[in-house]
Structure formats: structure tokens, C-alpha cells
Design an enzyme around this catalytic site. Structure first.
Site, short mmCIF file in Angstrom:
data_model
loop_
_atom_site.label_atom_id
_atom_site.label_comp_id
_atom_site.label_asym_id
_atom_site.label_seq_id
_atom_site.Cartn_x
_atom_site.Cartn_y
_atom_site.Cartn_z
N ARG A 33 83.90 21.60 3.55
CA ARG A 33 83.38 21.11 4.81
C ARG A 33 84.43 21.04 5.90
O ARG A 33 84.15 21.20 7.07
CB ARG A 33 82.77 19.71 4.62
CG ARG A 33 81.53 19.67 3.74
CD ARG A 33 80.36 20.40 4.38
NE ARG A 33 79.24 20.46 3.44
CZ ARG A 33 78.98 21.54 2.69
NH1 ARG A 33 79.70 22.64 2.82
NH2 ARG A 33 77.97 21.53 1.85
N CYS A 67 68.84 15.38 -0.84
CA CYS A 67 68.61 16.41 0.17
C CYS A 67 68.51 17.70 -0.63
O CYS A 67 67.66 17.78 -1.51
CB CYS A 67 69.73 16.41 1.19
SG CYS A 67 71.40 16.30 0.48
N SER A 68 69.37 18.67 -0.38
CA SER A 68 69.32 19.86 -1.23
C SER A 68 70.24 19.67 -2.44
O SER A 68 69.79 19.47 -3.55
CB SER A 68 69.74 21.10 -0.43
OG SER A 68 68.81 21.31 0.61
N ASP A 69 71.53 19.68 -2.17
CA ASP A 69 72.47 19.50 -3.27
C ASP A 69 72.85 18.03 -3.46
O ASP A 69 73.50 17.69 -4.44
CB ASP A 69 73.73 20.33 -3.03
CG ASP A 69 73.44 21.82 -3.18
OD1 ASP A 69 72.73 22.18 -4.13
OD2 ASP A 69 73.91 22.60 -2.33
N GLY A 70 72.50 17.23 -2.49
CA GLY A 70 72.77 15.80 -2.65
C GLY A 70 74.21 15.43 -2.43
O GLY A 70 74.68 14.43 -2.97
N ASN A 109 70.35 20.57 8.70
CA ASN A 109 71.35 21.01 7.72
C ASN A 109 72.73 21.22 8.36
O ASN A 109 72.91 21.08 9.57
CB ASN A 109 70.88 22.28 7.01
CG ASN A 109 70.76 23.46 7.96
OD1 ASN A 109 71.43 23.51 8.99
ND2 ASN A 109 69.88 24.39 7.64
#
Lengths: 519, 660
Positions: B384, B338-341, B275
Site C-alpha cells: 500500500r 470487504c474483499s480480502d478483509g 476500493n
């Protein structure tokens, strides 16, 4: 480079007649060290015509008025006729070809040849044939370059004071600073700290022959601890007190078995496909090969820097002076000397600083990395040298006239070769085995027109300056072209190399082409 | 401006990072957008410019006898150390920069004041250069299986998705909305890439809200619709790019992954990419290694391994390779999440597309790829890359990793990419620079609300305008590998992954190759082209003359051969360098800075030609702080590497034509 001295004129307009059947070819005729080239004008075939000069058996010239004709008779029975514009040009080209076709690669006599260059630059050195019969030093060639002020008697006493008789000799004269690079083996001072007046005299003469007030630096490729220990077995180092003007630096370089093990370990790691990413980096670290590359380059840079920046004379030795010593002296020359970065210059460097200097190729390269035999004398010192050269080429991609292909070829031939060049351990052995008369030279083999594209660097542009590499770990890379040669797919790299050649040859063709009056 | 406590400090020293003994004396200025250092040396007055938005950390170190050191680390991996004589000044600069480097409103960002002197029309055209609807058309859409859906009009279903999305024809609005309710942040499965050759597709989404047992009929129908949109395969892959453990942990929070029993004909696959927090720490560790002063080979390799960075890069590549193979070899469609994509999913989808489609390996195609998989699909650039002051835990080098994956591929396939390393480096720079509006905000919706296109300029237009600087001379459009998929060896070739010193040490010029093959070849190519043109012109004239039948025409052509040598000698001389400190701790040799950078022009040079009046950029050519001999070069880069100049300024053979 010396070949180029034989070239009186390197180009002329000419027409080639290859016999009754073939159409004549018009274009620019060029003479290089080994070839005669004809690059045709734009309207005809785009192909270059190429002739290896060594295949010329006889040459005949005729001049009439404003033009001339040269007839070449080749060893393969071909007869070629060149009609050349200009009488002077005809004569010059004929003389050039005459001189060059005789250039037999076995007539590379590097010490003598190199001495000619040194003699042009300074008067302080002479060519000594004290080792004519190899009695003084079995691993030196017949002729060595020594200070003019030191006579052969003194040399032989100095030789007795050095391991294996390897007394200090000239490796390279750096004309811009007037300093020199010397190599030797360790002095045999032993536990009693013996002295040798002639050896001291020799080094004093070196400084006296350089610019006034020059200092000297002895680069010992062992740790100071190892050097002290060597005294117990009769070796040692130069004592400061008796070699005034010289100071000593210790730059330990790995040699012998540890180096061989490093090589074996790296090759193993490169062949292992099961490992994870992390294990790969730790194995790369663990085998220490790149650390050896870094150390070798740093030491060579130190020596080169001492000469070029400090104006100091440098003497390099370790114990026997046949391994890491040669690594340092040859790399230092490559860094400083633009001539050694040309194709012929580099071949001469290898011939002079490795083969003639007595690197024991038979012993060192008896086995490569896959042998199960316990290594005795094997060590990839020469490979380490090639790797360092590759690193230089990566950092200065336009400054070496030869490409990765030449380094790969030298690696291959050092370990197994149909040629005699890397045979035996010394000049003496090669004489006894009559290598010269019974084998062919690799250099003439390499200079065959086949595969030239792999050997030459199309990007080469003469760089008259020293090339100082970065020795930071970030700047050094694993030589994939060698160590992963058989594990990675070769096509992408080959295609890239081809493309580079294509761009460069296209540009040369364009430059060479000129509109001509066809009427 | 109110944040600037002191606009100017004199007698500041800029420390040479490689040799601490050398430092340039000069004046430090703080402006609204840049930190500027101007050297005192009268002949050069070399300038170093640092954009506030590039500043990552500022460190005030303990005061010494010489002054108070201030260490600035930049997001483009530049590290700058100033020594400010007065502690108080240092403190003022420090406090000002702390604030300036962390803007709180978008309006404070550089792109809102950056003005490249283009008129409105040019700006609008710039924004139209990359058109995603064109891109979907290029893929062959819409067709019998896929259609453009307006379900997300006005961002009604998912606010982090674009409004224009392709979905399977059989997926009704009801199915999409139902599926979106079963997915994190309502990021339902939508098309990322369609592979014309065999109808297989890459779709992307976020994780399902499956918890331990929850199901959603519409979501199951959605996946079925994706499968049916590919008549060539009777199953689809569902690729969860997270490590299995992470995915399982998510189940406890009511999220998780698809249960193979509930969905018909899916093959479920985990690919363990870590992650964003792991990645952030990994980069941090690697940068610490890069910062080491003269590390030994062991220190370096050990540190590199310990950072895990190359392992993570390989994990992303492996995921991309897996998907590319599923598509091109098995003909199966793939759903990636993935999680949020929006992080790992974006990385993996774009790497797979790059492997599959040669178009993405061209200059324009690459811009399209970034626009599609990163910008339009709501990669959270602002969070990010920390454009605005925010949660430091949101910061992570996600797109940096993708850019590095591209570089690793370029190293392996030198002829497969139309662009060079410089292109990637400049894109990385501008992701952080906030000089252009492209990477602002966290989603398309936010950018629209902010009216980015009306108020800022597009990076793509800027890069396109200067595309000559970014071309890879080795690119072979006709190339076998260009025809389709890049084939990577199947064996796990770890040794393929190398440390990218051109990125992470790019301001340490001495560490980079001192001569650029790319620049040289581009210059040669340019020269060849010029000569060919000249030749053509000459031949044309010759023909005319012959027609006129002038008897005394004599053609003399200047020997153009030496032009190469002379033409490039300048660039070559500039590679003159000085030795580094090879002597270790030995005092005998003065340690010297690593020489001369080459021309190179890392970034900067091109961005300068944008604005000649605005000093800010022209300067950037600065950077090469630590490189002394640059003085000879005009900082207004623009023209790029001198080697190219020299290619241009060789005597024109215009006058070679003499008629008697």
C-alpha cells in the site's frame, strides 16, 4: 487601553473586611480596567473576590503610618473595607478606583479619545468640529480627525465633492511607519470629470504630513469598471493627474444584496440535513461566503501592507464609504495595531470604525438570514467583519484578547439588542433619538462579570507585531461556532473552552500563591 | 551506494514554493539514505533532508535559462523543487533518485541502517511495549465465550493472519479450517474487538467464496458460533463495506457476499466504501488542488469536492458509526468484511473500536489499536505504501484515511483524545519513512521471517519515549465522553468533515495557524507544575524553619507573576511574520514568502533527538524549506517547540529564600 492609564498601581497586599459576619479575606489586590480583584493566599478559599468598579458609589481613604484603609460604598448598599499594606499603595489604589469607577461607557467618545492618541504620535493632524451640527455630513460624528494644514472651509468644500459629504478623514495612524489610513466616499466627479481643488489639497496635505516623499494609494473597493460606471450617476474616482503622488488600486468587494444573498444561502445550506457530502461542498462554494471572507481579508492585508511595508498612506473608499470601506479600514487596524486586539481596544475599534463611522446598522441588520421579506438595504457587512476577525483569531490564537464569545455577542446585538449601542444609522440619528440618555450601552453590559469567560481569550499574550494572516483557501474555514451554532452539539466546544480556562487559571493561581508565615 | 551517479552537485537552487522569485542557493548531496541540501548562506547553512523512502515521484522538467528543474513530491506531502544548473547533473541526480527511491530488497530500507544508539536490551524492551495478548486480556478475554485458538500456529491456516487469534469457544478447529477454505485468502472470521459491557463483538474476515450459489456448512456454523458467543442478541450483523455493485461483480469470480437465506439469523448490510484504486485517484486529485498556486476559493472548494476525498472519509466514518451503534445500542455482534478483509475492514473495525472504547483514545491505546487491527491482521503495508518497488496499482492511502478519520473526530471532540494532531502526523510520516521496523512487509509472517525485531527498532517505543510532545492539553480523562462511546449526531452532518490542511499542506507553514494553542497550553501546564513543586518545597522549608523557631526569619518571595509574560514572549515574537502576496498580480509590492513558521516542528523535531550524531535526522527540521526565519533555531530540534523551552528556562526561583 485608556482605562489602563488611570491605573496608578495595579496590585498590593490587602485585607478585605466585608462586614461583621463575613471573615476577612487576605490576599493580593488587583485593579483592572473594570474590576477590583482580590486573590486570596493559598491557605484560604481558592475563590477570587471580584467587584465591578462601576458599582462603587463613593470612596474614602485613610492613611496611618505604613498602611492605609479604603472604604468603598457600593450602589447596592454594601460597605467594604480594604486594609492595604503601604501608604503609597493605598493612595494609588484609591486614586485608580476613583478614576475608573466614573468611567462611564457612554463616555466613550472615540474620535476625541482616539485623537488624543494620535496627537501623542504626530502633530500633523487636528480634531475638527466642522461637523458639530451634522450639517456637513449626516453620517459622520461631530468630531473628525483631519490634516492640521486643512481648514474647516476647505473641509466643507471637500465634503460637497464627496457622496453623502463623507470627505477623507483619518481612520488610523500607524506610528512605526508614520503613515495613515484614511476613509471617505467616492468623489462626485461625474461624467464631466469635475474637480475639487480643496479635496485635492486635502490629500496633498495628507502626504505632506506623513514622512517626506510618502506616496499614497487609493484602495477603491469597486472594480475599475464599476468605478467608471459610477461616473454616469455622478460618482467616480480620483483622476490620477490631479492627485499627484496617489495611485489607485481596485479591489472589488461584494456588498449590498449579493452579500445578503450569500449569507442567506450559507445559512440555508448549514440548516439542510438532507444533502450528501458532495452537495455540501458545492453549496459552500456556491454561496461564496468564504470567497467574500478571503477577498475582505486580502484587501485589508493589502492596505496594511501598503502602510507597514511600503510606507504609503492609504485612502479607502467604495461608493458610499459606509460598508466595505469600513470593513477594510477596521481589519487593517486589527492586523497592524496591537492595541485594537485587546478587549477594550477592540470595543473601541467597533465603536469608532463602525458605529461612529456611520455604518447604517438599522438598515443593514433589519433582517437576518431567515426573513422572507425582499431585502432592500440589508447586508451582513458587519457579520463579514466579525467572521474575518474570527479567522484572524484562528490563525493567531494567542494574539486577540477577546474570544469567540465576544464576536458572537456582537453579532447578536447588532441584529437585536436590549442595549442602545447598535441603534440607528448614524451619530446624528442617535442624538435625535437621545439614545445615550434613554438606553444602556452594550459595552457596559458586556463588561459585567457574568459570562466573562466566554468573552475573554485566556490564551492572550500581547503580540506587539503585525499579524499577517494567510488568505489561502486552505487556511480559511467556515465559522462553525456561528453558522452551525444551533445545529451541532455545543458541548464538546464548550468543554474544550472550559478546559483551556482551567489550565490557565490554575497556572495563575499557582503563580499568585506564596507561602506565608502563619505564626 | 552504487546507485549514486553523482554524490554532490553545487550551485543548486531550492525554490521557495510559495514565492517562485526566491530561491536558496546551495549544494545538493545524495547519500545512501537521504537527499540533502545545504544552503550556502554562511550564517545559517540551513539543511534540508529528504529520506529516499519518502520520495513519491520525481519529475524532470524542461530546462530553462536558469537550469534544469527537478520536482520531488514526497509521501508526507512535502514538495521540493530544485533547479540544477547543468542538465547532465540533473539527469544524473534524477536517474540516481529513481533507483534510490525504489529499493528492491528490504535490506535497502533505512530501518536496517538506522541506529538510535540503544543497546540490545533497550531495543527488545521497545518491541515489548505494545503487547496484544495484554490487550485481549484488557478486553476481558479469554472468557466463557471466547478462547485463544492455536489453529493458525505456524501460519498453517492463513499466512496473512497472526498466529494468536480469538475465536468463539464453540468454533472447533474443524469449523475454522472449513470456514477458512470458503473465504478469500483463507481469512476466516476472527475477533477484532470484544465489548465487555454487553458481550457484543466485532469480528472480521474476508469475503465468502459464495459465487452465485455456493454454500459452506462450516462457514455457516462459524457465524452461528459468533452469534452464540453473544447471549444478549439473537442475530448478528454482517457488514460488507463494499458498494453493492462491487460485491455483486465479485460473485462472477466465485467470490461475493453472504446470502441471508443460507445463514441463520444474520442481518446483511452493504456500506459503500470505494476500493483502493478509487481512493488512490481521489487523493491524487486532492493533492493537485493543494498544489494549485493561489487558487480562488471556488477553485479550491470545487476541486476538493471533485476529488471526492471527504466523501470517502465520511463513508468510512459512517461505517464505523454504524458498527459502534450496533454494538453499544443494539447489543448485536458484527462481522465485517470487504474483499480480502485487510483494507476497508481494517479501517472500519478500528474506527468503530475508537468510538466504542476510550482506551483507544489514549496514546498507548492508539498504538495498540494500530498494532491490532492493522499490523497483526496483515494490512499490506509494503504494497500500500510502496516501501519496496512494486505494482503502483497496489498503492493506496488506506491508513492515511484512517488517520484522517481520527483527526476529524479530534476536531469534533477536542477533549476526548489524549494525543494531539502531531502524534497522528508523526505516525503517518513513519509509515512511509521505513525508519522503524513496525510497518515493514505485508504480514506478521513476513516480518518474522525477516527477523524485524532483532534487526530494527520499534516506532512505538520511540513515540512513547517522547510522549510529552504528543499530549493533548485539553484531554479530560474524567470526561463524560471518555466513559464510553463517543456519540456522534445521528443526522448526516456533512459540515463536520473539514479539509485537513495540517496534514496535506503541512509543509506550507504560512498556511498553518501561526501560534499553537497546544504548545502554549502544554508550556503553561508544565510551568504550573514546576511552580507547584517549588511552592511545595518552599512550604516544606518554611515549616522546618518555623519548627526551629528562628525569630528573624523573613520570607521573601520573588514576584513570580511576570514570568508568564516574559517566559512566553520569545515564543510570541517568533510569530513575527511577513505579509504574503496579497496584491495578486500587482507588481507594486514585492511578493514575500509567507513568513515565519512558528516553532512548531512539524515532524521531525522529535525524531531528531534520537540521533544526535547521525546528521540525517537532526536535519529533518529542515523541511521548513520555504521558511526563512528558522535560522535562529537550532536544527537539532529535540527540545521541541521553543515555547516549551521558554517555559523551562524561566528563572528558577530556587534562590528566593533569604534568611536574615
Amino acid at each position: 487601553m485608556e482605562f489602563s492609564e488611570l491605573i496608578r498601581t495595579d496590585r498590593a497586599q490587602a485585607e478585605l473586611r466585608r462586614g461583621p459576619e463575613a471573615a476577612p479575606l487576605r490576599g493580593t489586590l488587583c485593579v483592572t480596567g473594570h474590576h477590583l480583584l482580590l486573590s486570596p493566599g493559598p491557605q484560604s478559599t481558592p475563590d477570587l473576590w471580584l467587584l465591578l468598579l462601576r458599582s462603587v458609589d463613593s470612596i474614602e481613604k485613610r492613611v496611618a503610618g505604613d498602611s492605609g484603609t479604603i472604604t468603598l460604598r457600593c450602589k447596592d448598599l454594601r460597605v467594604l473595607q480594604l486594609d492595604i499594606e503601604g501608604a503609597e499603595a493605598t493612595l494609588d489604589i484609591a486614586r485608580s478606583v476613583e478614576g475608573l469607577r466614573l468611567g462611564d461607557a457612554w463616555h466613550f467618545h472615540p474620535p476625541e479619545r482616539y485623537y488624543k492618541r494620535v496627537a501623542r504620535e504626530t502633530n500633523a493632524w487636528r480634531l475638527s468640529e466642522v461637523n458639530e451640527d451634522f450639517s456637513l455630513c449626516p453620517s459622520y460624528p461631530r468630531a473628525v480627525i483631519v490634516p492640521r494644514a486643512v481648514d474647516d472651509d476647505a473641509l466643507s468644500r471637500s465634503a460637497r465633492f464627496r457622496q453623502g459629504g463623507r470627505f477623507p478623514v483619518l481612520s488610523y495612524h500607524h506610528a512605526p511607519s508614520g503613515t495613515v489610513l484614511l476613509r471617505a466616499s467616492q468623489p462626485l466627479s461625474g461624467p464631466q470629470k469635475r474637480r475639487c481643488v480643496e479635496d485635492e489639497e486635502l490629500l496633498r496635505a495628507v502626504l505632506a504630513g506623513a514622512r517626506p516623499g510618502a506616496r499614497g494609494i487609493i484602495v477603491d473597493t469597486r472594480s475599475s469598471h464599476a468605478a467608471k460606471q459610477a461616473r454616469m450617476t455622478g460618482g467616480g474616482t480620483e483622476a490620477k493627474a490631479v492627485y499627484p503622488g496617489w495611485k489607485r488600486l481596485h479591489r472589488p468587494l461584494e456588498r449590498g444584496r449579493p452579500l445578503q444573498e450569500s449569507f442567506v444561502c450559507l445559512v440555508e445550506a448549514c440548516g439542510d440535513k438532507e444533502q450528501s457530502m458532495d452537495r455540501w461542498l458545492s453549496r459552500l462554494q456556491g454561496c461564496r461566503w468564504l470567497a467574500h471572507v478571503k477577498e475582505a481579508l486580502s484587501t485589508a492585508c493589502l492596505a496594511a501592507q501598503g502602510m507597514e511595508r511600503e510606507g504609503a498612506c492609504i485612502l479607502v473608499h467604495g461608493a458610499e464609504g459606509m460598508d466595505s470601506t469600513l470593513l477594510v479600514t477596521s481589519l487593517a487596524q486589527l492586523i497592524l495595531d496591537p492595541l485594537s486586539r485587546t478587549m477594550t481596544g477592540f470595543q473601541e475599534l467597533v465603536e469608532r470604525e463602525w458605529i461612529q463611522a456611520g455604518h447604517p446598522f438599522q438598515l443593514r441588520c433589519a433582517h437576518s438570514a431567515f426573513s422572507h421579506a425582499r431585502p432592500k438595504h440589508e447586508a451582513p457587512t458587519f457579520l463579514l467583519f466579525l467572521d474575518c476577525v474570527w479567522q484572524l483569531g484562528r490563525q493567531f490564537p494567542l494574539s486577540l484578547e477577546f474570544g469567540e464569545g465576544l464576536l458572537l455577542a456582537l453579532f447578536e446585538h447588532a441584529y437585536a439588542s436590549p442595549f442602545g449601542t447598535f441603534l440607528c444609522n448614524s451619530e446624528k440619528e442617535r442624538c435625535l433619538c437621545e439614545v445615550r440618555t434613554r438606553t444602556h450601552s452594550l459595552w457596559s453590559g458586556l463588561n459585567q462579570p457574568k459570562e466573562q469567560r466566554k468573552l475573554w481569550n485566556p490564551l492572550y499574550v500581547l503580540n506587539p507585531l503585525a499579524i499577517w494572516p494567510s488568505v489561502e483557501p486552505q487556511s480559511l474555514r467556515l465559522w462553525q461556532g456561528l453558522f452551525l451554532r444551533w445545529t451541532r452539539p455545543p458541548e464538546p466546544a464548550e468543554e474544550a473552552w472550559e478546559k483551556v480556562w482551567q489550565i490557565v487559571t490554575e497556572s495563575q493561581k499557582t503563580e499568585g500563591s506564596q507561602p506565608t508565615v502563619s505564626a | 551506494m552504487e546507485h549514486i551517479r553523482t554524490p554532490k552537485v553545487e550551485n543548486v537552487r531550492l525554490v521557495d514554493r510559495v514565492s517562485s522569485k526566491k530561491a536558496a542557493l546551495g549544494t545538493l548531496y545524495l547519500t545512501a539514505t537521504h537527499v540533502i541540501f545545504v544552503e550556502n548562506a554562511p550564517d545559517t547553512r540551513k539543511e534540508t533532508w529528504i529520506l529516499h523512502s519518502q520520495i513519491s515521484t520525481i519529475e524532470k522538467q524542461a530546462t530553462t535559462a536558469t537550469g534544469c528543474p527537478l520536482l520531488i513530491r514526497c509521501k508526507n506531502f512535502q514538495i521540493i523543487q530544485f533547479i540544477i544548473p547543468q542538465e547532465r547533473d540533473c539527469h544524473d541526480v534524477y536517474i540516481s533518485l529513481i533507483r534510490l527511491a525504489r529499493p528492491v530488497k528490504y535490506e535497502e530500507l533505512y530501518c536496517f541502517s538506522f541506529n538510535p544508539k540503544l543497546d540490545k536490551e533497550e531495543r527488545e524492551q521497545g518491541w515489548m511495549l505494545i503487547d496484544l495478548s495484554e490487550e485481549y486480556k484488557r478486553m476481558g478475554l479469554p472468557n466463557n465465550y471466547w478462547q485463544l485458538s492455536d489453529v493458525n500456529r505456524d501460519y498453517r491456516v492463513c499466512d496473512s493472519y497472526p498466529t494468536e487469534l480469538y475465536v468463539p469457544k464453540s468454533a472447533t478447529a474443524h469449523i475454522i479450517v472449513g470456514s477458512s477454505k470458503f473465504r478469500s485468502r483463507r481469512r476466516f472470521p476472527a475477533l477484532s474487538y470484544y465489548y465487555k459491557d454487553n458481550h457484543a463483538s466485532i469480528c472480521r474476515s474476508s469475503q465468502p467464496l459464495s459465487g452465485f450459489s455456493a454454500r459452506c456448512l462450516e462457514d455457516e456454523q462459524m457465524l452461528q458460533a459468533i452469534r452464540k458467543a453473544n447471549p444478549g442478541s439473537d442475530f448478528i450483523y454482517v457488514v460488507d463495506t463494499r458498494p453493492k455493485l462491487n460485491a455483486m461483480a465479485n460473485r462472477a469470480a466465485g467470490k461475493g457476499y453472504e446470502n441471508e437465506d443460507n445463514y441463520s439469523n444474520i442481518k446483511f448490510q452493504f456500506i459503500g466504501i470505494e476500493n483502493i484504486h478509487v481512493m488512490r485517484n481521489s487523493l491524487q486529485k486532492m493533492l493537485e488542488v493543494c498544489e494549485l498556486k493561489s487558487p480562488s476559493m471556488s477553485d479550491f472548494l470545487w476541486g476538493l469536492e471533485n476529488s471526492g476525498w471527504l466523501r470517502h472519509i465520511k463513508a468510512i466514518m459512517d461505517a464505523g458509526i454504524f458498527i459502534a451503534k450496533a454494538i453499544s445500542e443494539e447489543g448485536a455482534s458484527v462481522l465485517v468484511h470487504c474483499s480480502d478483509g485487510w483494507d476497508r475492514t481494517a479501517q472500519v473495525c478500528s474506527v468503530a473500536s475508537l468510538l466504542l472504547d476510550p482506551h483507544y483514545r489514549t496514546l498507548k491505546g492508539f498504538m495498540v489499536l494500530v498494532e491490532k487491527d492493522w499490523i497483526s491482521f496483515g494490512h499490506k503495508f509494503n504494497h500500500r505504501y510502496g516501501n519496496l518497488d512494486g505494482d503502483p496499482k497496489e498503492i493506496s492511502p488506506v491508513i492515511d484515511q484512517f488517520i484522517e478519520c481520527v483527526w476529524q473526530l479530534m476536531e469534533q471532540f477536542p477533549c476526548a483524545f489524549e494525543f494531539s494532531e502531531r502524534f497522528l502526523i508523526h505516525i503517518q510520516h513513519h509509515i512511509y519513512s521505513c525508519q522503524f521496523g513496525n510497518f515493514l512487509c505485508n504480514s506478521q509472517k513476513e516480518r518474522q521471517e525477516l527477523k524485524i525485531q532483532e534487526r530494527t527498532y520499534s516506532l512505538w517505543a520511540h513515540l512513547w519515549k517522547n510522549r510529552a510532545d504528543y499530549l493533548n492539553p485539553l484531554f479530560r480523562a474524567d470526561h463524560s465522553q471518555m466513559q464510553g462511546t463517543l456519540h456522534l449526531p445521528t443526522a448526516p452532518c456533512n459540515f463536520m468533515y473539514k479539509f485537513w490542511s495540517g496534514m496535506y499542506n503541512r509543509f506550507e507553514k504560512g498556511m498553518q495557524p501561526r501560534q499553537s494553542v497546544t504548545d502554549y497550553l502544554m508550556a503553561v501546564k508544565e510551568e504550573t507544575q514546576q511552580l507547584e513543586e517549588e511552592l511545595e518545597a518552599l512550604e516544606e522549608r518554611l515549616e522546618k524553619i518555623q519548627k526551629v523557631q528562628l525569630n528573624h526569619t523573613k520570607v521573601k518571595s520573588k514576584q513570580s507573576e511576570p514570568s508568564k509574560q516574559s517566559g512566553f514572549s520569545t515564543s510570541d515574537n517568533s510569530t513575527a511574520n511577513t505579509p504574503q502576496d496579497y496584491s495578486g498580480n500587482m507588481k507594486s509590492f514585492p511578493s514575500r514568502s509567507p513568513s515565519q513558521g512558528d516553532e512548531d516542528s512539524a515532524l521531525i523535531l522529535t525524531q531528531d533527538n534520537l540521533k544526535s550524531s547521525d546528521p540525517d535526522l537532526s536535519a529533518n527540521s529542515d523541511q521548513e524549506s520555504g521558511v526563512e526565519d528558522l535560522s535562529c533555531r537550532s536544527p537539532s530540534g529535540g527540545e521541541c517547540a521553543p515555547s516549551e523551552d521558554s517555559g523551562k528556562d524561566r528563572d528558577s526561583d530556587e534562590a528566593v529564600f533569604l534568611t536574615a
